[in-house]
Structures are given as C-alpha cells and as structure tokens.
Design a protein around this motif. Structure first.
Motif, PDB file in Angstrom:
ATOM      1  N   VAL A 142       3.886  -0.193 -12.376  1.00 52.93           N
ATOM      2  CA  VAL A 142       4.304   0.415 -11.111  1.00 52.93           C
ATOM      3  C   VAL A 142       4.004  -0.492  -9.923  1.00 52.93           C
ATOM      4  O   VAL A 142       4.862  -0.702  -9.050  1.00 52.93           O
ATOM      5  N   GLU A 143       2.805  -1.027  -9.845  1.00 49.41           N
ATOM      6  CA  GLU A 143       2.432  -1.834  -8.690  1.00 49.41           C
ATOM      7  C   GLU A 143       3.381  -3.022  -8.500  1.00 49.41           C
ATOM      8  O   GLU A 143       3.860  -3.293  -7.391  1.00 49.41           O
ATOM      9  N   GLN A 144       3.680  -3.728  -9.593  1.00 49.55           N
ATOM     10  CA  GLN A 144       4.566  -4.878  -9.491  1.00 49.55           C
ATOM     11  C   GLN A 144       6.004  -4.449  -9.211  1.00 49.55           C
ATOM     12  O   GLN A 144       6.723  -5.106  -8.457  1.00 49.55           O
ATOM     13  N   MET A 145       6.437  -3.332  -9.800  1.00 46.65           N
ATOM     14  CA  MET A 145       7.796  -2.850  -9.545  1.00 46.65           C
ATOM     15  C   MET A 145       7.965  -2.420  -8.088  1.00 46.65           C
ATOM     16  O   MET A 145       9.021  -2.653  -7.474  1.00 46.65           O
ATOM     17  N   VAL A 146       6.952  -1.797  -7.522  1.00 49.52           N
ATOM     18  CA  VAL A 146       7.021  -1.411  -6.109  1.00 49.52           C
ATOM     19  C   VAL A 146       7.180  -2.648  -5.234  1.00 49.52           C
ATOM     20  O   VAL A 146       7.980  -2.673  -4.287  1.00 49.52           O
ATOM     21  N   SER A 147       6.437  -3.696  -5.547  1.00 50.91           N
ATOM     22  CA  SER A 147       6.553  -4.954  -4.796  1.00 50.91           C
ATOM     23  C   SER A 147       7.962  -5.529  -4.907  1.00 50.91           C
ATOM     24  O   SER A 147       8.546  -5.992  -3.914  1.00 50.91           O
ATOM     25  N   ILE A 148       8.527  -5.482  -6.112  1.00 51.84           N
ATOM     26  CA  ILE A 148       9.892  -5.985  -6.326  1.00 51.84           C
ATOM     27  C   ILE A 148      10.896  -5.175  -5.511  1.00 51.84           C
ATOM     28  O   ILE A 148      11.772  -5.726  -4.840  1.00 51.84           O
ATOM     29  N   LEU A 149      10.768  -3.849  -5.545  1.00 56.95           N
ATOM     30  CA  LEU A 149      11.716  -2.973  -4.858  1.00 56.95           C
ATOM     31  C   LEU A 149      11.633  -3.141  -3.341  1.00 56.95           C
ATOM     32  O   LEU A 149      12.661  -3.147  -2.645  1.00 56.95           O
ATOM     33  N   LYS A 150      10.424  -3.277  -2.808  1.00 59.02           N
ATOM     34  CA  LYS A 150      10.269  -3.451  -1.365  1.00 59.02           C
ATOM     35  C   LYS A 150      10.899  -4.758  -0.898  1.00 59.02           C
ATOM     36  O   LYS A 150      11.495  -4.813   0.193  1.00 59.02           O
ATOM     37  N   LYS A 151      10.797  -5.801  -1.700  1.00 53.58           N
ATOM     38  CA  LYS A 151      11.436  -7.062  -1.336  1.00 53.58           C
ATOM     39  C   LYS A 151      12.961  -6.907  -1.317  1.00 53.58           C
ATOM     40  O   LYS A 151      13.644  -7.430  -0.425  1.00 53.58           O
ATOM     41  N   LEU A 152      13.492  -6.191  -2.306  1.00 51.89           N
ATOM     42  CA  LEU A 152      14.930  -5.962  -2.335  1.00 51.89           C
ATOM     43  C   LEU A 152      15.379  -5.182  -1.099  1.00 51.89           C
ATOM     44  O   LEU A 152      16.418  -5.488  -0.490  1.00 51.89           O
ATOM     45  N   GLN A 166       4.861   8.700 -10.068  1.00 51.55           N
ATOM     46  CA  GLN A 166       3.886   7.717  -9.591  1.00 51.55           C
ATOM     47  C   GLN A 166       4.566   6.622  -8.781  1.00 51.55           C
ATOM     48  O   GLN A 166       4.111   6.248  -7.701  1.00 51.55           O
ATOM     49  N   LEU A 167       5.692   6.120  -9.268  1.00 55.08           N
ATOM     50  CA  LEU A 167       6.413   5.088  -8.537  1.00 55.08           C
ATOM     51  C   LEU A 167       7.085   5.673  -7.300  1.00 55.08           C
ATOM     52  O   LEU A 167       7.068   5.065  -6.227  1.00 55.08           O
ATOM     53  N   VAL A 168       7.675   6.850  -7.445  1.00 53.86           N
ATOM     54  CA  VAL A 168       8.353   7.477  -6.302  1.00 53.86           C
ATOM     55  C   VAL A 168       7.379   7.681  -5.157  1.00 53.86           C
ATOM     56  O   VAL A 168       7.687   7.395  -3.986  1.00 53.86           O
ATOM     57  N   LYS A 169       6.182   8.185  -5.452  1.00 58.37           N
ATOM     58  CA  LYS A 169       5.177   8.409  -4.406  1.00 58.37           C
ATOM     59  C   LYS A 169       4.851   7.114  -3.675  1.00 58.37           C
ATOM     60  O   LYS A 169       4.661   7.110  -2.453  1.00 58.37           O
ATOM     61  N   SER A 170       4.802   6.022  -4.408  1.00 58.74           N
ATOM     62  CA  SER A 170       4.477   4.726  -3.798  1.00 58.74           C
ATOM     63  C   SER A 170       5.608   4.203  -2.925  1.00 58.74           C
ATOM     64  O   SER A 170       5.395   3.299  -2.116  1.00 58.74           O
ATOM     65  N   MET A 171       6.816   4.763  -3.108  1.00 58.36           N
ATOM     66  CA  MET A 171       7.980   4.290  -2.357  1.00 58.36           C
ATOM     67  C   MET A 171       8.413   5.243  -1.244  1.00 58.36           C
ATOM     68  O   MET A 171       9.352   4.942  -0.507  1.00 58.36           O
ATOM     69  N   GLU A 184      11.463  20.178 -12.539  1.00 61.47           N
ATOM     70  CA  GLU A 184      10.192  19.940 -13.213  1.00 61.47           C
ATOM     71  C   GLU A 184       9.468  18.731 -12.619  1.00 61.47           C
ATOM     72  O   GLU A 184       8.248  18.737 -12.431  1.00 61.47           O
ATOM     73  N   GLU A 185      10.223  17.678 -12.321  1.00 59.91           N
ATOM     74  CA  GLU A 185       9.611  16.434 -11.833  1.00 59.91           C
ATOM     75  C   GLU A 185       9.192  16.530 -10.371  1.00 59.91           C
ATOM     76  O   GLU A 185       8.185  15.932  -9.970  1.00 59.91           O
ATOM     77  N   VAL A 186       9.952  17.263  -9.559  1.00 60.75           N
ATOM     78  CA  VAL A 186       9.676  17.289  -8.124  1.00 60.75           C
ATOM     79  C   VAL A 186       8.360  18.004  -7.820  1.00 60.75           C
ATOM     80  O   VAL A 186       7.761  17.814  -6.746  1.00 60.75           O
ATOM     81  N   LYS A 187       7.867  18.808  -8.766  1.00 55.73           N
ATOM     82  CA  LYS A 187       6.581  19.472  -8.568  1.00 55.73           C
ATOM     83  C   LYS A 187       5.458  18.480  -8.328  1.00 55.73           C
ATOM     84  O   LYS A 187       4.458  18.800  -7.675  1.00 55.73           O
ATOM     85  N   GLU A 188       5.602  17.261  -8.893  1.00 56.22           N
ATOM     86  CA  GLU A 188       4.569  16.247  -8.727  1.00 56.22           C
ATOM     87  C   GLU A 188       4.653  15.541  -7.381  1.00 56.22           C
ATOM     88  O   GLU A 188       3.776  14.759  -7.029  1.00 56.22           O
ATOM     89  N   LEU A 189       5.716  15.818  -6.618  1.00 59.33           N
ATOM     90  CA  LEU A 189       5.910  15.134  -5.334  1.00 59.33           C
ATOM     91  C   LEU A 189       5.607  16.022  -4.140  1.00 59.33           C
ATOM     92  O   LEU A 189       5.576  15.542  -3.004  1.00 59.33           O
ATOM     93  N   VAL A 190       5.401  17.325  -4.380  1.00 59.49           N
ATOM     94  CA  VAL A 190       5.084  18.257  -3.302  1.00 59.49           C
ATOM     95  C   VAL A 190       3.812  19.015  -3.659  1.00 59.49           C
ATOM     96  O   VAL A 190       3.325  18.937  -4.787  1.00 59.49           O
TER      97      VAL A 190
END
Length: 306
Positions: A142-152, A166-171, A184-190
């Motif tokens: 996740v950490e490296q992918m977040v760095s890649i996505l932010k550069k893009l 986990q990745l969505v929260k970081s972005m 089901e998944e959005v419960k982890e974001l709110v």
C-alpha cells in the motif's frame, strides 16, 4: 486512454454442475472452461466489448502467465502491458451449481523490484489518461502504491479506485476522480453502520465532501448510489431474484461510466450508462457484450435523491 491495473489477477477455472455439490463426495462437472480474471481485467474486457481500447497493467508470473496472455488475445482492444514476476499467477476455481462456490487463491508475493517495474510502466501514461486500480492491493504494497498513484495525479492522470479500504483511506486527501465501493466495503471508510440505501447515500456524500470527485456505492440487491457535484443519485442495476451472474457487475459499472464520461463529460449520463453495463453483465453468463448493453441502455432509470 483508459488504463487498468490489477495487482493480483487470476486465471479463473470455471466448472459447471447440473446437480448440487455434495461435500465429502466426488462431484463431476458437466462443463469446464478458463477465463482471464481480476477486477481491472474485467473492466478492460467490457471496454473492449464496447470497442474502447485500454492498456492492462499488473503482475503476471510462472507457468500460468503465457496462457493468461493467450486468453486475452480474443479481446482485440486490450493491450497487455504486464510486469512479470517470479511467483505464479494464482488459479481460482469457480464451481457453478444451484449455488456458486468459489475457491480463491491468495496469489504470489509482490517484491519491491516488481513495484518499481510497474511504476516505470505507468510513467508512460499521458496527461488526462485514466488509471483504474481495481481489486485486492496487498497491505504490504500500500505505501509504495500510494506513492505511485500520487505521482501519477501530479502528472495530470485521473485516478479511479476500486480496491481495499486501507489504500483508499490513504488516498482520500488526494484528488480521486472516481471511487467505486460496495455497501460492505464502505463501512470501513466511515464511522457508522451502513445498512440501508439512506446509509449508502450518506456515506457516498461524506466521501464526496472529503474530496472524492465522484463516489459510487453498490449493494448486493442491485442498488447503486452516485454522489457528485450535481447531487446524489440512485438507480437499480439489477433484480436480485432473476440475475444470472454477479461476478463483474461492479466492474462493468465502472467500465461503462468511464466510456460515457470520455464521450460526453456528463456525470449523470455516465452513471446511467454504467448501470446499463452492470445490468447487462448481471443477466449474462460472462461479461457484458455490446448487444446486451444496448438492450438495457433505455430501461435504466436514474433519479435524484436530494
């Protein structure tokens, strides 16, 4: 161009049974076949069925990779651009009977050198291209992918996410163009339970308010919610009592949304067309075809709910 990235693709082995599966006994199938699987690949397949080219990024490896690539050759508008790794691409077994039973492998380990290779390939994208990161993103990447996505994003590339919380929260603090998630998944974001359509709407609006340009939330009953600058909208993607196939419904929704957005730049029309693609997949044995999508394109209704 629309590009997809599937970190953990799968070679899906389908087995169809006319009788219910019996645990502890030998069950003989009536039909077997293989498909190239993975959420990002599903999006590329629907785009190809619509005549829209896409580049497919991700990781393949081992004895399964060549067969996987060969399966993709029947889709003339998919341009594979995978990074090859040391491990074996996973094989998932899908048993279709009176009920569906899936046995999904965890997949190979992704090394730092593999992520560096992927980053190099993604750097060949152009400003205003779209990258869809879809499917499981292992926590250790996740950490490296977040760095890649932010550069893009800094390079002017629109980022679409349909992946782990986990990745969505970081972005969330970045400029995400589209987030597709499920009830089901959005419960982890709110910070509250999400059980009803009103809860889904509330969660979508909250994530939009945090900076996500467009948020789509889908539930197993076929309700889809969109929160965007034009407001909050609802449509029915499928009737759960008559569906043929639930695999790829959300991926088809994303594919149709992106295709229509590239054509019209109208978010609500894009949501409507995406829902048509999701419905077409739900009532098909495989991923939606152009003909099936066209049969649903005039029957999907979108209504504003705030």
């Amino acid at each position: 161009m629309i590009c997809t990235c599937t970190i953990n693709p799968s070679l899906d082995y389908y087995m169809e049974f006319s009788e219910p599966l019996e645990p502890g006994k030998t069950n003989r199938s009536d039909l077997e076949y293989y498909e190239a699987g993975g959420k990002g690949i599903n999006i590329s397949i629907v785009l190809s069925n619509l005549g829209v080219p896409s580049r497919a990024f991700g990781f393949l490896g081992g004895f399964t990779k060549d067969f996987y690539i060969r399966l993709l050759t029947k889709y003339q508008d998919i341009r594979p651009n995978f990074s090859y790794i040391d491990g074996n691409t996973r094989i998932n077994v899908k048993c279709n009977s009176t009920t569906d039973t899936n046995m999904n492998a965890c997949g190979p380990y992704i090394q730092d050198k593999d992520l560096d290779n992927l980053a190099g390939k993604l750097n060949t994208m152009y400003e205003n291209d779209v990258l869809v990161l879809a499917g499981n993103t292992p926590s250790y990447t996740v950490e490296q992918m977040v760095s890649i996505l932010k550069k893009l994003q800094a390079d002017g590339i629109k980022v679409v996410l349909d992946t782990d919380a986990q990745l969505v929260k970081s972005m969330l603090s970045t400029d995400i163009f589209l987030l597709k998630t499920t009830k089901e998944e959005v419960k982890e974001l709110v910070s509250y339970p999400v059980e009803t359509i009103d809860d889904m709407s509330r969660a979508a609006k909250e994530l939009h308010a945090q900076g996500v340009e467009n948020v789509m939330v889908l539930d197993l009953d076929g309700n889809a919610i969109l929160a965007c600058k034009e407001g909050t909208f609802h449509c029915d993607v499928l009737d759960p009592t008559t569906i043929v196939n639930t695999v790829g419904t959300g991926d088809s929704l994303v594919a149709g949304f992106l295709m229509e957005y590239n054509r019209s730049r109208n978010i609500v029309d894009s949501f409507r067309f995406g829902a048509s693609c999701g419905s077409a997949t739900a009532y098909s044995k495989g991923m939606a075809t152009r003909e099936k999508i066209e049969s649903f394109s005039h029957s999907v209704e979108v209504r504003k709910i705030d």
